[in-house]
Design a protein around this motif. Sequence first.
Motif, PDB file in Angstrom:
ATOM      1  N   THR A   1       0.850  -1.191   0.000  1.00  0.00           N
ATOM      2  CA  THR A   1       0.000   0.000   0.000  1.00  0.00           C
ATOM      3  C   THR A   1       0.891   1.247   0.000  1.00  0.00           C
ATOM      4  OG1 THR A   1      -0.074   0.014   2.408  1.00  0.00           O
ATOM      5  CG2 THR A   1      -1.861  -1.138   1.270  1.00  0.00           C
ATOM      6  N   PHE A   2       0.336   2.335  -0.512  1.00  0.00           N
ATOM      7  CA  PHE A   2       1.115   3.571  -0.644  1.00  0.00           C
ATOM      8  C   PHE A   2       0.401   4.745   0.017  1.00  0.00           C
ATOM      9  CE2 PHE A   2       2.612   0.991  -4.086  1.00  0.00           C
ATOM     10  CZ  PHE A   2       3.956   1.296  -4.190  1.00  0.00           C
ATOM     11  N   THR A   3       1.181   5.565   0.720  1.00  0.00           N
ATOM     12  CA  THR A   3       0.711   6.876   1.163  1.00  0.00           C
ATOM     13  C   THR A   3       1.736   7.898   0.674  1.00  0.00           C
ATOM     14  OG1 THR A   3       1.831   6.531   3.264  1.00  0.00           O
ATOM     15  CG2 THR A   3      -0.515   6.024   3.206  1.00  0.00           C
ATOM     16  N   THR A   4       1.379   9.169   0.724  1.00  0.00           N
ATOM     17  CA  THR A   4       2.300  10.160   0.162  1.00  0.00           C
ATOM     18  C   THR A   4       2.148  11.525   0.828  1.00  0.00           C
ATOM     19  OG1 THR A   4       3.168  10.947  -1.964  1.00  0.00           O
ATOM     20  CG2 THR A   4       0.781  11.032  -1.693  1.00  0.00           C
ATOM     21  N   ASP A   5       3.017  12.465   0.439  1.00  0.00           N
ATOM     22  CA  ASP A   5       2.878  13.886   0.806  1.00  0.00           C
ATOM     23  C   ASP A   5       2.668  14.674  -0.483  1.00  0.00           C
ATOM     24  OD1 ASP A   5       3.616  13.172   3.380  1.00  0.00           O
ATOM     25  OD2 ASP A   5       5.578  14.132   3.315  1.00  0.00           O
TER      26      ASP A   5
ATOM     27  N   PHE B   1      -3.729   6.405  -3.664  1.00  0.00           N
ATOM     28  CA  PHE B   1      -3.061   6.354  -2.360  1.00  0.00           C
ATOM     29  C   PHE B   1      -4.046   5.990  -1.247  1.00  0.00           C
ATOM     30  CE2 PHE B   1      -0.557   9.578  -4.755  1.00  0.00           C
ATOM     31  CZ  PHE B   1       0.635   8.885  -4.780  1.00  0.00           C
ATOM     32  N   ASP B   2      -3.540   5.302  -0.233  1.00  0.00           N
ATOM     33  CA  ASP B   2      -4.367   4.957   0.927  1.00  0.00           C
ATOM     34  C   ASP B   2      -4.676   6.188   1.763  1.00  0.00           C
ATOM     35  OD1 ASP B   2      -4.567   2.335   0.388  1.00  0.00           O
ATOM     36  OD2 ASP B   2      -3.998   1.711   2.411  1.00  0.00           O
ATOM     37  N   SER B   3      -3.719   7.105   1.799  1.00  0.00           N
ATOM     38  CA  SER B   3      -3.971   8.416   2.408  1.00  0.00           C
ATOM     39  C   SER B   3      -2.814   9.307   2.014  1.00  0.00           C
ATOM     40  CB  SER B   3      -4.116   8.333   3.933  1.00  0.00           C
ATOM     41  OG  SER B   3      -2.866   8.121   4.510  1.00  0.00           O
ATOM     42  N   ALA B   4      -2.920  10.589   2.357  1.00  0.00           N
ATOM     43  CA  ALA B   4      -1.841  11.514   2.011  1.00  0.00           C
ATOM     44  C   ALA B   4      -1.832  12.656   3.012  1.00  0.00           C
ATOM     45  CB  ALA B   4      -2.053  12.068   0.601  1.00  0.00           C
ATOM     46  N   PHE B   5      -0.625  13.130   3.323  1.00  0.00           N
ATOM     47  CA  PHE B   5      -0.521  14.400   4.029  1.00  0.00           C
ATOM     48  C   PHE B   5      -0.509  15.467   2.953  1.00  0.00           C
ATOM     49  CE2 PHE B   5       1.768  11.607   7.125  1.00  0.00           C
ATOM     50  CZ  PHE B   5       0.830  11.728   8.144  1.00  0.00           C
TER      51      PHE B   5
ATOM     52  N   THR C   1     -10.185  20.140  -2.982  1.00  0.00           N
ATOM     53  CA  THR C   1     -10.416  19.214  -4.102  1.00  0.00           C
ATOM     54  C   THR C   1      -9.528  17.974  -3.955  1.00  0.00           C
ATOM     55  OG1 THR C   1     -10.787  21.154  -5.474  1.00  0.00           O
ATOM     56  CG2 THR C   1     -10.448  19.086  -6.644  1.00  0.00           C
ATOM     57  N   LEU C   2      -8.266  18.224  -3.633  1.00  0.00           N
ATOM     58  CA  LEU C   2      -7.323  17.110  -3.498  1.00  0.00           C
ATOM     59  C   LEU C   2      -7.725  16.206  -2.332  1.00  0.00           C
ATOM     60  CD1 LEU C   2      -4.671  15.778  -4.390  1.00  0.00           C
ATOM     61  CD2 LEU C   2      -3.446  17.367  -2.908  1.00  0.00           C
ATOM     62  N   ASN C   3      -8.083  16.809  -1.208  1.00  0.00           N
ATOM     63  CA  ASN C   3      -8.464  15.998  -0.043  1.00  0.00           C
ATOM     64  C   ASN C   3      -9.682  15.131  -0.339  1.00  0.00           C
ATOM     65  OD1 ASN C   3      -6.378  16.840   1.515  1.00  0.00           O
ATOM     66  ND2 ASN C   3      -7.531  18.413   2.604  1.00  0.00           N
ATOM     67  N   ASP C   4     -10.631  15.690  -1.112  1.00  0.00           N
ATOM     68  CA  ASP C   4     -11.816  14.896  -1.478  1.00  0.00           C
ATOM     69  C   ASP C   4     -11.403  13.660  -2.278  1.00  0.00           C
ATOM     70  OD1 ASP C   4     -13.484  16.596  -0.222  1.00  0.00           O
ATOM     71  OD2 ASP C   4     -14.192  17.644  -2.023  1.00  0.00           O
ATOM     72  N   LEU C   5     -10.468  13.871  -3.207  1.00  0.00           N
ATOM     73  CA  LEU C   5     -10.033  12.754  -4.052  1.00  0.00           C
ATOM     74  C   LEU C   5      -9.257  11.717  -3.230  1.00  0.00           C
ATOM     75  CD1 LEU C   5      -9.954  11.637  -6.920  1.00  0.00           C
ATOM     76  CD2 LEU C   5      -7.841  12.909  -7.297  1.00  0.00           C
ATOM     77  N   ILE C   6      -8.402  12.203  -2.347  1.00  0.00           N
ATOM     78  CA  ILE C   6      -7.627  11.276  -1.492  1.00  0.00           C
ATOM     79  C   ILE C   6      -8.612  10.463  -0.632  1.00  0.00           C
ATOM     80  CG2 ILE C   6      -5.962  11.140   0.442  1.00  0.00           C
ATOM     81  CD1 ILE C   6      -4.587  11.964  -2.161  1.00  0.00           C
ATOM     82  N   GLY C   7      -9.615  11.156  -0.092  1.00  0.00           N
ATOM     83  CA  GLY C   7     -10.623  10.485   0.739  1.00  0.00           C
ATOM     84  C   GLY C   7     -11.388   9.431  -0.047  1.00  0.00           C
ATOM     85  N   PHE C   8     -11.673   9.761  -1.316  1.00  0.00           N
ATOM     86  CA  PHE C   8     -12.404   8.831  -2.186  1.00  0.00           C
ATOM     87  C   PHE C   8     -11.627   7.521  -2.341  1.00  0.00           C
ATOM     88  CE2 PHE C   8     -12.822   7.086  -6.484  1.00  0.00           C
ATOM     89  CZ  PHE C   8     -14.183   6.802  -6.526  1.00  0.00           C
ATOM     90  N   TRP C   9     -10.317   7.635  -2.667  1.00  0.00           N
ATOM     91  CA  TRP C   9      -9.521   6.422  -2.878  1.00  0.00           C
ATOM     92  C   TRP C   9      -9.256   5.686  -1.568  1.00  0.00           C
ATOM     93  CZ3 TRP C   9     -10.005   4.194  -7.105  1.00  0.00           C
ATOM     94  CH2 TRP C   9     -10.046   4.899  -8.322  1.00  0.00           C
ATOM     95  N   ALA C  10      -9.123   6.449  -0.506  1.00  0.00           N
ATOM     96  CA  ALA C  10      -8.890   5.813   0.800  1.00  0.00           C
ATOM     97  C   ALA C  10     -10.061   4.896   1.135  1.00  0.00           C
ATOM     98  CB  ALA C  10      -8.720   6.880   1.875  1.00  0.00           C
TER      99      ALA C  10
END
Length: 475
Positions: free
Chosen positions: A334-338, A363-367, A397-406
């Motif tokens: 699994t991958f997370t990122t900044d 990504f599973d989540s991102a900072f 917008t980015l947080n919504d997308l990260i949340g979607f994939w998470a």
Amino acid sequence: MNENYRLPDQNAERNRTAESRRLTFEMPEAFSDLGKGKTYVISTYGCQANVRDSETIAGMMDRMGFRKAASFEEADVLIFNTCAVRRAAEEHVLGRIGSLRTLKKQYPDKIFVLCGCMAMEKGIAEEVAKNYPQVDLLFGTHNLHELPSLLARTMEGKRVFEVDSEGSGCIVEGMPVERSRPHKAFVNITYGCDKFCTYCIVPYTRGRQRSREPEFILQEIRDVKAMGGKEVTLLGQNVNAYGKDLGMEDGFTALLRQAADTGIERIRFYTSHPRDYSETTIDAMRECPNIMPALHLPVQSGNDEILKRMNRGYTIEQFKTLYDRMKEKIPGITFTTDLIVGFPSETDEQFDDTLKLADYCRFDSAFTFVYSPREGTPAAAMEDNVPLSVKKQRLETLNDLIGFWARKNNEAAVGKVLKVLCDGPSKKNAEVFTGYSEENRLVNFTGEGFREGDIADVRIKEARSFSLIGEAAIV
Ligand code: SAM
Ligand code: SF4
């Protein structure tokens, strides 16, 4: 302000030989009773490096006879271990210290300490000296080992602001440590950073990269294991560049394999840089079952032009190739990122490239961060021309997308049995346990009699955006 306040000379530090770079910590006998009958509290901001430094500070305080206090109000020594990565983090600390001014007025004997990355930043010591008279001691990331003597001088009534020392740029071994979570330990493998990404203040606040020698790292891992620890996280700003400053060719892979050979149950590392990956590291991750298949791999932006101006040293094509290669070779990784939004001159199209990359990597989540100019970094000389409202909109917008994939990734885990290292009962509900799976997914689960450090097989029943719900399975 002390007359001898000066920032360390990083060029001189760079020229240290491996021999002259190692110091051994010794607690002077004279300080072992300094804290008798007194208490302390530490407030830690920022990254894992600071969390680990706070554990060292706690270790030194305990050795001096101080005991932990439950609150600022009760404590005799109030320590703020700070972060300088973004101005917002600094304002938060200064606001907190400011709000405690009346406490200091009421109890002038309380000692306020500001340490960590902010202390290493140009202009901050002056700002604190002038506007925050409640701060009695300021020290930095390079003279952490001198805390006992600095504190002793402060307790004699002096105001001490010092960030440089004989040991600046050294690696100090043998420092005491009071781990906050003994079953999951942070183990430093490198200090500082040589990458000089144009937006980042870390190479200035933590100095150039210094790798610990392998035998000290491996001994620390063995000690953690002997004390019943189950997981170590190898820490550094750029762990896969480990050993380059010691003349090692492929030091990180060798270290990973040796760490795996200690037999500790779980190994993680944080943070690695996309530019420094070798095929041998990927092989080690695949072949050693105790290296966890979860990677924090900061990419920062999805656009080549922005990456170039950030001085990240890779293109999106190269990043994707690395990502695909790891996915192919390491089952279940699994991958997370900044990610940073609103870097100087980032256009809507360039931001869209970041969204496209987030879709590609799922990504599973991102900072995710709004770009914050840091004085003294090359990017601070670029015009900070993306309006704050645009930065905020991009972040959302980015947080919504990260949340979607998470959530999607979590949904895919429903029905599976995951191995969860238990952190103990959940803070919100004592009947529910909490922990992390091998893939670093947060799992809340029901079951009986689990304790911190147990590894439970948990059947996943339900997915939330950033956590999973399950029950201990009989397998
Ligand atoms: N060494 C790690 C790496 O390169 O991946 C990261 C260390 S830094 C403490 C953590 C994150 O803070 C970075 O990955 C970056 O996304 C963010 N960051 C650093 N400087 C920043 C700045 N000036 N503005 C906004 N975010 C920043
Ligand atoms: Fe900062 Fe870049 Fe070093 Fe990470 S690699 S600490 S972002 S300079």
